[in-house]
Write a protein that holds these residues in place. Structure first.
Motif, PDB file in Angstrom:
ATOM      1  N   ARG A  85      -2.419   2.288  -8.237  1.00 55.96           N
ATOM      2  CA  ARG A  85      -3.289   1.139  -7.990  1.00 55.96           C
ATOM      3  C   ARG A  85      -4.014   0.687  -9.249  1.00 55.96           C
ATOM      4  O   ARG A  85      -4.191  -0.524  -9.472  1.00 55.96           O
ATOM      5  CB  ARG A  85      -4.317   1.501  -6.897  1.00 55.96           C
ATOM      6  N   GLY A 143       0.812  -1.216   0.000  1.00 56.91           N
ATOM      7  CA  GLY A 143       0.000   0.000   0.000  1.00 56.91           C
ATOM      8  C   GLY A 143       0.841   1.259   0.000  1.00 56.91           C
ATOM      9  O   GLY A 143       0.551   2.229  -0.716  1.00 56.91           O
ATOM     10  N   SER A 153       0.089   2.507  -3.890  1.00 57.00           N
ATOM     11  CA  SER A 153      -1.301   2.966  -3.868  1.00 57.00           C
ATOM     12  C   SER A 153      -1.578   4.034  -4.918  1.00 57.00           C
ATOM     13  O   SER A 153      -2.695   4.118  -5.440  1.00 57.00           O
ATOM     14  CB  SER A 153      -1.664   3.497  -2.477  1.00 57.00           C
ATOM     15  N   LYS A 180      -4.374   0.213   1.117  1.00 60.22           N
ATOM     16  CA  LYS A 180      -4.810   1.561   0.704  1.00 60.22           C
ATOM     17  C   LYS A 180      -5.577   1.504  -0.607  1.00 60.22           C
ATOM     18  O   LYS A 180      -5.302   2.237  -1.558  1.00 60.22           O
ATOM     19  CB  LYS A 180      -3.602   2.506   0.586  1.00 60.22           C
ATOM     20  N   THR A 181      -6.557   0.615  -0.644  1.00 57.88           N
ATOM     21  CA  THR A 181      -7.358   0.431  -1.847  1.00 57.88           C
ATOM     22  C   THR A 181      -8.806   0.174  -1.452  1.00 57.88           C
ATOM     23  O   THR A 181      -9.090  -0.127  -0.292  1.00 57.88           O
ATOM     24  CB  THR A 181      -6.822  -0.751  -2.686  1.00 57.88           C
TER      25      THR A 181
END
Length: 342
Positions: free
Chosen positions: A67, A60, A64, A96-97
């Protein structure tokens, strides 16, 4: 960089993929640099798991912002709906998605029941309906479970150990996945570090157009070797075939793959290392195993109570206690000859 269609998921992933278990062993800054370099070099597929401590978090941190350009798979070993829901939520936060491309059930001893409203599969289906998970797969070390997963039709991908030491039954699993349009992700392409010729390992995988190997990467030089082999499009040569033939003759039967499912040991034996010590001594620098610490660790085998729990857990059906005794005998002979080497 060459891409492979990951079965009916329709995900297009680089044949050279990044196994992110080892990044948990390095610091955040080094992991971020390594992961970012992999991405900048063209790798678009990164595999991790909820159980890999801070691996998801490091992915992440590193990726991120790109992504939308990458494919991420992660795993949960949760045995009920509530636990798997919690793991998925935690994975989304760490990565972080807001979605996971491929969610995988992590090496279950038996297939999750798709009809159990409180079971792990229910959590994955609900997450998929909400858009948190795009595809559902499974990982395993047990051939019987893996074959049942293919036959069930409930999973879009299979992750299974596969390398040039694999048996004909393992190759049949690969072919059955292809026939079922089920993506095949190869873990342990170096057989838990036992294979030391990266070119031979890479070239072997080239022979299977539906197989995506996830190479475990911890160091820059490891990433470099896979990138170089990818750039060269390394194919199987007579010299590399000779390496494969030699290793198959030496290793392809009663040897430990270091999967770790035998642990914990009530006698404190480091089974995944001790059970393959003869090969480690001869296929890697042996001096680290000549220390007082390793001598003591190997001699914990003498404390084995022969409970056979490790034997019952082994997905490869090894007689682990017998193998450990043989490894100790070999180690002591090797130690007597080499422990004073400079």
């Amino acid at each position: 960089m060459k891409k492979v269609r990951l079965g009916r998921t329709e995900l297009m992933v680089t044949k050279t993929a990044f196994g992110a278990l080892p990044v948990q062993r390095i610091g955040h800054a080094d992991a971020k640099a390594l992961l970012r370099r992999a991405y900048d070099s063209g790798i678009n597929y990164f595999d991790t798991a909820n159980a890999y401590t801070d691996s998801e978090e490091k992915i992440g941190e590193a990726l991120s912002d790109v992504r939308h350009n990458i494919v991420i798979s992660t795993k949960s070993g949760g045995g009920d709906k509530k636990t798997v829901q919690s793991h998925i939520e935690e994975s989304l936060r760490r990565l972080k998605t807001d979605y996971i491309d491929l969610f995988q059930f992590h090496n279950p001893a038996q297939l999750p029941d798709i009809n159990d409203p409180d079971g792990p599969f229910a959590a994955a289906l609900e997450a998929k309906q909400k858009g948190y998970v795009r595809h559902i797969g499974i990982t395993n070390h047990r051939l019987k479970v893996a074959l049942a997963a293919v036959d069930s039709g409930n999973f879009e991908t299979m992750q299974f150990p596969f390398c040039y030491l694999s048996s004909g039954k393992d190759v049949d699993l690969v072919n059955r996945c292809k026939a079922a349009d089920m993506g095949f992700i190869a873990m342990k392409g170096l057989s838990g570090g036992m294979l030391n010729n990266a070119a031979a390992c890479y070239a072997f995988m080239q022979g299977y157009d539906n197989v995506v190997p996830i190479w475990g990467v911890q160091h820059e030089w490891e990433l470099d070797q896979w990138l170089e082999l990818t750039e060269e499009n390394q194919q199987l040569t007579p010299a590399l075939q000779a390496v494969i033939d030699h290793d198959r003759k030496e290793l392809a039967h009663n040897f430990c793959r270091s999967c770790g499912y035998c642990l914990p040991c009530s006698a404190g034996i480091d089974i995944p290392q001790a059970a393959r010590m003869a090969m480690l001594l001869r296929r890697s620098p042996y001096q680290p195993y000549m220390t007082d610490e390793w001598y003591a660790k190997m001699h914990r085998i003498e404390d084995c109570i022969h409970c056979d729990v490790c034997k019952s857990r082994c997905p490869y059906e090894l007689d682990t206690p017998e193998l450990l005794q043989a490894m100790l005998k070999d180690y002591d002979a090797f130690y007597a000859q080499h422990h004073n080497d400079q």
